[in-house]
Motif scaffolding. Structure first.
Motif, short mmCIF file in Angstrom:
data_model
loop_
_atom_site.label_atom_id
_atom_site.label_comp_id
_atom_site.label_asym_id
_atom_site.label_seq_id
_atom_site.Cartn_x
_atom_site.Cartn_y
_atom_site.Cartn_z
N PRO A 256 0.83 -1.21 0.00
CA PRO A 256 0.00 0.00 0.00
C PRO A 256 0.86 1.25 0.00
O PRO A 256 1.88 1.33 0.68
CB PRO A 256 -0.81 -0.11 1.30
CG PRO A 256 -0.63 -1.53 1.77
CD PRO A 256 0.70 -1.96 1.25
N SER A 260 -6.35 4.20 2.42
CA SER A 260 -7.52 4.59 1.65
C SER A 260 -8.52 5.24 2.60
O SER A 260 -8.66 4.83 3.75
CB SER A 260 -8.15 3.38 0.97
OG SER A 260 -7.24 2.76 0.10
N PRO A 263 -12.28 2.50 2.11
CA PRO A 263 -11.79 1.42 1.26
C PRO A 263 -12.74 0.26 1.02
O PRO A 263 -12.51 -0.55 0.14
CB PRO A 263 -10.56 0.92 2.00
CG PRO A 263 -10.89 1.15 3.44
CD PRO A 263 -11.72 2.41 3.47
N TRP A 271 -7.06 -0.26 -2.11
CA TRP A 271 -6.05 0.75 -1.80
C TRP A 271 -5.17 0.97 -3.02
O TRP A 271 -5.10 0.15 -3.95
CB TRP A 271 -5.22 0.34 -0.59
CG TRP A 271 -4.36 -0.87 -0.78
CD1 TRP A 271 -3.06 -0.92 -1.17
CD2 TRP A 271 -4.75 -2.25 -0.58
NE1 TRP A 271 -2.61 -2.21 -1.23
CE2 TRP A 271 -3.63 -3.05 -0.88
CE3 TRP A 271 -5.94 -2.86 -0.18
CZ2 TRP A 271 -3.67 -4.43 -0.79
CZ3 TRP A 271 -5.98 -4.24 -0.09
CH2 TRP A 271 -4.85 -5.00 -0.39
#
Length: 438
Positions: A256, A260, A263, A271
């Motif tokens: 990642p 997010s 998400p 993400w």
């Protein structure tokens, strides 16, 4: 969550996650109707599902007071039909912003209330003092031997808050419901400190398919070549299902890039990765199958185009996966994936020339509201609201020194039903002083 019973009379409404229609059986209320008919109160002459419909429209304080009126009211307010109906209605009418204050070994969670009015703008219901003591939701002390170095909001789902505390030597997670003053610690993730490093990225969500809540924690695993003694790191994901006492490791997790802001969609996390390949830019994790997949980006995301994106994040808008980004420090764009997983279904929702607002100062988006507005934090430590309909930005509130903020919707889902009474009582944590709900 669906009610059991024969399908004699059913009522239709949107699910609590806003992910499509659901049928709710009302056979559950037959037993309540017998109590109602014997009651002398006029409101109790109504059918149980009508009373629940009335309850679901009341403010939180009124609902909590009604729980103490009589056993019949308490039973109705514990009914799964009320819990889902209230969660759906509250999410469409009100959004809360949670933040916290660090008092050494004690964390104080506070919130700010925003109501969504008919003209599609979000308005603050509090006075000019953003951090007012009357907005204290709850507070708790960290376990003995640990210290509240840094608390992070992992996420909010169906009224449950997931917290991460970076407390040496062993970081830990906790789940809480501020309304019920319920909190439980997630079992410790036992890893070797010399091999694992927390990647500052976690997720929390609910999967309707399996009716389970799960926590996902991304970590770097360090390994050493036995021949060259060279060190290398790879990303792994550790998964915990609430109500169990263990974690499971999933290998080959896409790395990642950052958190997010919203998400979860249909039981799948999403993400943005740190890959420069457009086909690997958006990753997903299915909570039911515990598998990773890449989601195809918009067709115009060529390698050259992606290099000119200065800021990008992913979330959910209008029950669709959405990407919002800034292109060449000039255009702020939002794209919706109208049909999940179909590359050709990406459509541009809005494009705004940012020369009238320093939008590149966006620190972190928080949430797309049901009215379409986007909330985000700016580097100037201000809560900013963006209206796609009007293509305008406006500063809502200053949130100086309060960078850990998350959007939340209160609900009456009990943690005891999620993790079990035994896990709840043995967590070692206790929420205190819920002043705002008295």
């Amino acid at each position: 969550m669906e009610l059991d019973g024969s399908k004699i009379h059913r009522k239709r409404f949107m699910s609590s996650e806003g992910r499509g229609d659901k049928w709710i059986d009302e056979q559950t209320f037959d037993s309540s109707a017998e109590v109602i008919s014997r009651s002398s109160f006029p409101i109790c002459e109504l059918p149980g599902h009508i009373i629940i419909d009335i309850f679901s429209r009341l403010p939180l304080k009124c609902i909590l007071r009604c729980r103490g009126v009589c056993k019949m009211f308490l039973d109705l307010l514990k009914d799964p039909y009320f819990i889902q109906l209230h969660l759906f209605r509250s999410s469409t009418l009100t959004t809360y912003l949670f933040y916290y204050e660090n008092w050494g070994y004690r964390a104080v969670l506070r919130f700010l209330t925003f109501n969504h009015d008919e003209v599609g703008m979000s308005s603050c219901s509090s006075d000019d003092h953003f951090f007012n003591t009357k907005h204290i939701a709850c507070q708790f002390e960290v376990p003995y031997g640990s210290h509240l170095e840094r608390l992070d909001f992992v996420g909010s789902c169906n009224g449950l808050l997931c917290l991460y505390v970076d407390s040496p030597p062993m970081p830990w997670y906790a789940i809480c419901n501020p309304i019920y003053r319920e909190i439980t610690m997630v079992p410790s993730l036992v890893v070797s400190a010399s091999l694992y490093t927390y990647a500052n990225n976690s997720g929390f969500g609910y999967c309707q398919k399996i009716k389970k809540y799960k926590v996902i924690s991304f970590m770097y695993l360090t390994s050493m070549d036995p021949v060259t003694s060279a060190e290398s790191k790879r990303m792994v994901a550790n998964i915990h299902t609430l109500g169990t006492d263990s974690w499971r490791r999933v290998e080959n997790a896409p790395r990642p890039k950052h958190k997010s802001f919203d998400p979860l969609l249909n039981g799948v996390f999403h993400w943005i990765t740190d890959s420069y390949k457009p086909c690997e830019l958006v990753s997903s994790f299915d909570l039911a199958t515990e598998t990773f997949k890449f989601v195809p980006p918009p067709a115009h995301f060529s390698p050259q185009y992606v290099t000119k994106i200065s800021w990008i994040n992913i979330g959910v808008l209008k029950d669709c996966l959405c990407i919002c980004y800034i292109y060449e420090n000039a255009d702020f764009e939002v794209w919706l994936m109208r049909e999940y997983g179909v590359k050709e279904s990406w459509t541009r929702h809005v494009c705004v020339d940012t020369k009238f607002y320093v939008v590149e100062d966006m620190q972190r988006p928080l949430k797309f509201l049901n009215n379409g507005d986007l909330w985000f934090l700016s580097t100037a430590e201000t809560l900013v609201s963006f209206s796609p309909a009007k293509k305008t930005f406006r500063e809502v509130k200053s949130i100086r020194r309060k960078k850990e903020v998350t959007a939340h919707v209160f609900s009456f889902i009990s943690l005891e039903d999620v993790v079990g009474a035994k896990c709840l009582k043995s967590s070692g944590l206790e929420l205190e002083n819920v002043e705002s709900f008295k």
